[in-house]
Scaffold this motif. Structure first.
Motif, PDB file in Angstrom:
ATOM      1  N   LYS A  44       0.679  -1.106  -0.019  1.00 28.10           N
ATOM      2  CA  LYS A  44      -0.107   0.089  -0.161  1.00 28.10           C
ATOM      3  C   LYS A  44       0.817   1.382   0.020  1.00 28.10           C
ATOM      4  CE  LYS A  44      -4.057  -2.493   0.445  1.00 28.10           C
ATOM      5  NZ  LYS A  44      -4.961  -2.503  -0.667  1.00 28.10           N
ATOM      6  N   GLY A  45       0.584   2.248  -0.939  1.00 25.07           N
ATOM      7  CA  GLY A  45       1.306   3.431  -0.921  1.00 25.07           C
ATOM      8  C   GLY A  45       2.694   3.351  -1.744  1.00 25.07           C
ATOM      9  N   LYS A  46       2.986   2.274  -2.228  1.00 30.26           N
ATOM     10  CA  LYS A  46       4.308   2.067  -2.816  1.00 30.26           C
ATOM     11  C   LYS A  46       4.122   2.390  -4.324  1.00 30.26           C
ATOM     12  CE  LYS A  46       6.472   0.481   0.831  1.00 30.26           C
ATOM     13  NZ  LYS A  46       7.424   1.226   1.310  1.00 30.26           N
ATOM     14  N   ARG A  47       5.222   2.661  -4.923  1.00 31.26           N
ATOM     15  CA  ARG A  47       5.185   3.131  -6.236  1.00 31.26           C
ATOM     16  C   ARG A  47       5.764   2.052  -6.964  1.00 31.26           C
ATOM     17  NH1 ARG A  47       7.709   7.455 -10.498  1.00 31.26           N
ATOM     18  NH2 ARG A  47       5.660   7.857 -11.787  1.00 31.26           N
ATOM     19  N   ILE A  48       4.806   1.159  -7.869  1.00 32.12           N
ATOM     20  CA  ILE A  48       4.994  -0.207  -8.573  1.00 32.12           C
ATOM     21  C   ILE A  48       5.134  -0.137 -10.184  1.00 32.12           C
ATOM     22  CG2 ILE A  48       4.497  -2.444  -8.627  1.00 32.12           C
ATOM     23  CD1 ILE A  48       3.083  -2.220  -6.003  1.00 32.12           C
ATOM     24  N   GLY A  49       6.140  -0.367 -10.664  1.00 33.53           N
ATOM     25  CA  GLY A  49       6.305  -0.473 -12.239  1.00 33.53           C
ATOM     26  C   GLY A  49       5.480  -1.571 -12.700  1.00 33.53           C
ATOM     27  N   ILE A  50       4.679  -1.404 -13.665  1.00 32.37           N
ATOM     28  CA  ILE A  50       3.957  -2.322 -14.365  1.00 32.37           C
ATOM     29  C   ILE A  50       3.713  -2.078 -15.825  1.00 32.37           C
ATOM     30  CG2 ILE A  50       1.766  -0.788 -13.975  1.00 32.37           C
ATOM     31  CD1 ILE A  50       1.724  -4.692 -13.851  1.00 32.37           C
ATOM     32  N   LYS A  86      -0.647   5.127  -7.883  1.00 31.09           N
ATOM     33  CA  LYS A  86       0.828   5.691  -7.656  1.00 31.09           C
ATOM     34  C   LYS A  86       1.837   4.722  -8.629  1.00 31.09           C
ATOM     35  CE  LYS A  86       2.783   7.064  -3.999  1.00 31.09           C
ATOM     36  NZ  LYS A  86       3.461   7.057  -2.899  1.00 31.09           N
ATOM     37  N   ALA A  87       1.415   3.889  -9.348  1.00 29.39           N
ATOM     38  CA  ALA A  87       1.792   3.039 -10.213  1.00 29.39           C
ATOM     39  C   ALA A  87       2.741   3.679 -11.376  1.00 29.39           C
ATOM     40  CB  ALA A  87       1.182   1.989 -10.906  1.00 29.39           C
ATOM     41  N   LYS A  88       3.722   3.235 -11.931  1.00 26.95           N
ATOM     42  CA  LYS A  88       4.261   3.754 -12.924  1.00 26.95           C
ATOM     43  C   LYS A  88       4.200   2.968 -14.220  1.00 26.95           C
ATOM     44  CE  LYS A  88       8.609   5.607 -14.914  1.00 26.95           C
ATOM     45  NZ  LYS A  88       9.985   6.317 -14.656  1.00 26.95           N
ATOM     46  N   PRO A  89       3.315   3.214 -15.203  1.00 32.01           N
ATOM     47  CA  PRO A  89       3.240   2.364 -16.275  1.00 32.01           C
ATOM     48  C   PRO A  89       4.326   2.497 -17.440  1.00 32.01           C
ATOM     49  CG  PRO A  89       2.100   4.463 -16.649  1.00 32.01           C
ATOM     50  CD  PRO A  89       2.700   4.599 -15.364  1.00 32.01           C
ATOM     51  N   TYR A  90       4.680   1.225 -18.025  1.00 32.45           N
ATOM     52  CA  TYR A  90       5.600   1.267 -19.071  1.00 32.45           C
ATOM     53  C   TYR A  90       4.980   0.574 -20.295  1.00 32.45           C
ATOM     54  CZ  TYR A  90       9.171   1.891 -15.261  1.00 32.45           C
ATOM     55  OH  TYR A  90       9.672   2.487 -14.294  1.00 32.45           O
ATOM     56  N   HIS A  91       5.446   0.821 -21.330  1.00 37.15           N
ATOM     57  CA  HIS A  91       4.916   0.540 -22.686  1.00 37.15           C
ATOM     58  C   HIS A  91       4.892  -0.803 -22.973  1.00 37.15           C
ATOM     59  CE1 HIS A  91       5.745   4.924 -24.444  1.00 37.15           C
ATOM     60  NE2 HIS A  91       4.647   4.708 -24.034  1.00 37.15           N
ATOM     61  N   LEU A  92       3.773  -1.549 -23.138  1.00 36.21           N
ATOM     62  CA  LEU A  92       3.409  -2.860 -23.589  1.00 36.21           C
ATOM     63  C   LEU A  92       4.184  -3.353 -24.949  1.00 36.21           C
ATOM     64  CD1 LEU A  92       2.307  -5.642 -22.814  1.00 36.21           C
ATOM     65  CD2 LEU A  92       0.268  -4.989 -23.968  1.00 36.21           C
ATOM     66  N   VAL A  93       3.765  -2.593 -25.790  1.00 37.81           N
ATOM     67  CA  VAL A  93       4.244  -3.205 -27.372  1.00 37.81           C
ATOM     68  C   VAL A  93       5.207  -1.951 -28.050  1.00 37.81           C
ATOM     69  CG1 VAL A  93       3.527  -3.440 -29.824  1.00 37.81           C
ATOM     70  CG2 VAL A  93       1.977  -4.113 -27.943  1.00 37.81           C
ATOM     71  N   VAL A  94       6.491  -2.721 -28.113  1.00 33.88           N
ATOM     72  CA  VAL A  94       7.552  -1.521 -28.655  1.00 33.88           C
ATOM     73  C   VAL A  94       8.594  -2.094 -29.470  1.00 33.88           C
ATOM     74  CG1 VAL A  94       7.527  -0.181 -26.211  1.00 33.88           C
ATOM     75  CG2 VAL A  94       8.885  -2.151 -26.665  1.00 33.88           C
ATOM     76  N   SER A 144      11.375  -3.354 -19.763  1.00 29.27           N
ATOM     77  CA  SER A 144      11.456  -4.396 -18.774  1.00 29.27           C
ATOM     78  C   SER A 144      13.004  -3.889 -18.232  1.00 29.27           C
ATOM     79  CB  SER A 144      11.530  -5.732 -19.206  1.00 29.27           C
ATOM     80  OG  SER A 144      10.294  -6.110 -19.801  1.00 29.27           O
ATOM     81  N   ALA A 145      14.080  -3.557 -19.275  1.00 32.50           N
ATOM     82  CA  ALA A 145      15.145  -3.024 -18.485  1.00 32.50           C
ATOM     83  C   ALA A 145      15.175  -1.698 -17.844  1.00 32.50           C
ATOM     84  CB  ALA A 145      16.055  -2.967 -19.720  1.00 32.50           C
ATOM     85  N   ASP A 146      14.287  -0.781 -18.679  1.00 31.70           N
ATOM     86  CA  ASP A 146      14.038   0.402 -17.803  1.00 31.70           C
ATOM     87  C   ASP A 146      13.501   0.492 -16.486  1.00 31.70           C
ATOM     88  OD1 ASP A 146      15.225   1.649 -20.431  1.00 31.70           O
ATOM     89  OD2 ASP A 146      13.119   2.289 -21.101  1.00 31.70           O
ATOM     90  N   MET A 147      12.431  -0.552 -16.281  1.00 33.06           N
ATOM     91  CA  MET A 147      11.829  -0.541 -15.018  1.00 33.06           C
ATOM     92  C   MET A 147      12.870  -1.270 -14.085  1.00 33.06           C
ATOM     93  SD  MET A 147       8.517  -3.053 -14.209  1.00 33.06           S
ATOM     94  CE  MET A 147       7.809  -2.645 -15.723  1.00 33.06           C
ATOM     95  N   LEU A 148      13.597  -2.134 -14.270  1.00 33.83           N
ATOM     96  CA  LEU A 148      14.534  -2.613 -13.382  1.00 33.83           C
ATOM     97  C   LEU A 148      16.131  -1.582 -13.202  1.00 33.83           C
ATOM     98  CD1 LEU A 148      15.337  -6.266 -14.551  1.00 33.83           C
ATOM     99  CD2 LEU A 148      13.712  -5.538 -12.757  1.00 33.83           C
ATOM    100  N   LYS A 149      16.130  -0.831 -13.885  1.00 29.42           N
ATOM    101  CA  LYS A 149      16.827   0.572 -13.640  1.00 29.42           C
ATOM    102  C   LYS A 149      16.371   1.479 -12.823  1.00 29.42           C
ATOM    103  CE  LYS A 149      19.448   0.243 -18.062  1.00 29.42           C
ATOM    104  NZ  LYS A 149      19.559   0.888 -19.531  1.00 29.42           N
TER     105      LYS A 149
END
Length: 259
Positions: free
Chosen positions: A118-124, A142-150, A158-163
């Protein structure tokens, strides 16, 4: 019989022709470093053929411009039930994962309903199945979305999310295990990969992965099914070495990995 002969004649007898993304690590790339490249090498060896690749970005038009255009004969990794291809039997079952700092306060979390999220910022990855679970548990705000189709030649969500996770820009990341597991194993020793096997509400987060062939290619499908069945231990070894979290067929337990 004539129909079978016609469809099987589309499959090359001179090479194991693979449709693949040229920049899609940890699965595939032009240098052959991905685990799907290693699976292709294994199958080609068993068939006594060289591997020949048709490279195309894994995005809109991939199947149309590769498999359906008869430029290649197999996609090494394809989710079971996809209507664009004829699926072989599955050769692995894997699951979405929660990735967190190994020594952080989220290291013991195993479900997306855990209060510690709860309250955490999660990449998805936007539009992926875990997003539904995040919405249900009040984590989307509070989620941070990343593009699905690139086009992975130019963008790598995925690499950006881990960084971003390593940099502290997000508190946790949710990635498909066959992507997140190998990426963490290769370059993120301070992160922990947690398979999300305990989610009981839909959508389920585990999927069976097959090889994809052209619709109607039943002879070729059966040949690949036989190869999968007879070489499952070698397939497992390649996937486990890569860091892919493998589950039993029902998606209820891990097997074959160090836990």
């Amino acid at each position: 019989m004539p129909a079978g002969a016609q469809t099987s004649d589309l499959v090359s007898h001179n090479a194991f022709r693979v449709c693949a993304d040229p920049a899609n690590l940890p699965m595939s790339d032009k240098s052959g470093a991905g685990y799907e490249n290693k699976l292709a090498d294994l199958f080609a060896e068993k068939l006594g053929l060289p591997v020949a690749y048709t490279w195309y970005p894994m995005a809109t038009g991939f199947i149309r411009n590769t498999l359906r255009a008869n430029r290649c004969d197999v996609v090494m990794g394809y989710a079971q039930g996809q209507e664009l291809v004829l699926n072989t039997n599955h050769y692995m079952t894997s699951v979405y994962t929660l990735i967190v700092p190994k020594d952080g306060d989220l290291a013991a979390v195993t479900t997306l309903s855990d209060e510690r999220l709860k309250g955490k910022r999660i990449g998805i990855i936007a539009g992926s199945p875990p997003a539904t679970h995040m919405a249900r548990n009040g984590l989307i705000g509070k989620a941070k979305p990343y593009h699905l189709v690139v086009d992975r030649r130019y963008e790598s969500p995925s690499a950006d999310m881990l960084k971003d996770l390593t940099a502290g820009d997000i508190d946790a990341a949710i990635l498909w295990g066959p992507i997140g597991g190998p990426l963490v194993k290769q370059g993120y020793p301070d992160l922990k990969v947690i398979p999300l096997m305990q989610e009981t509400l839909p959508p389920h987060l585990f999927y069976r992965i097959t090889m994809g062939v052209r619709q109607g290619e039943k002879v070729w499908q059966r040949k690949l099914n036989s190869l999968i069945r007879r070489n499952q231990k070698e397939i497992d070894a390649i996937l486990i070495d890569a860091g892919v979290p493998l589950l039993n067929d029902m998606g209820t337990a891990l097997y074959g990995a160090d836990n």
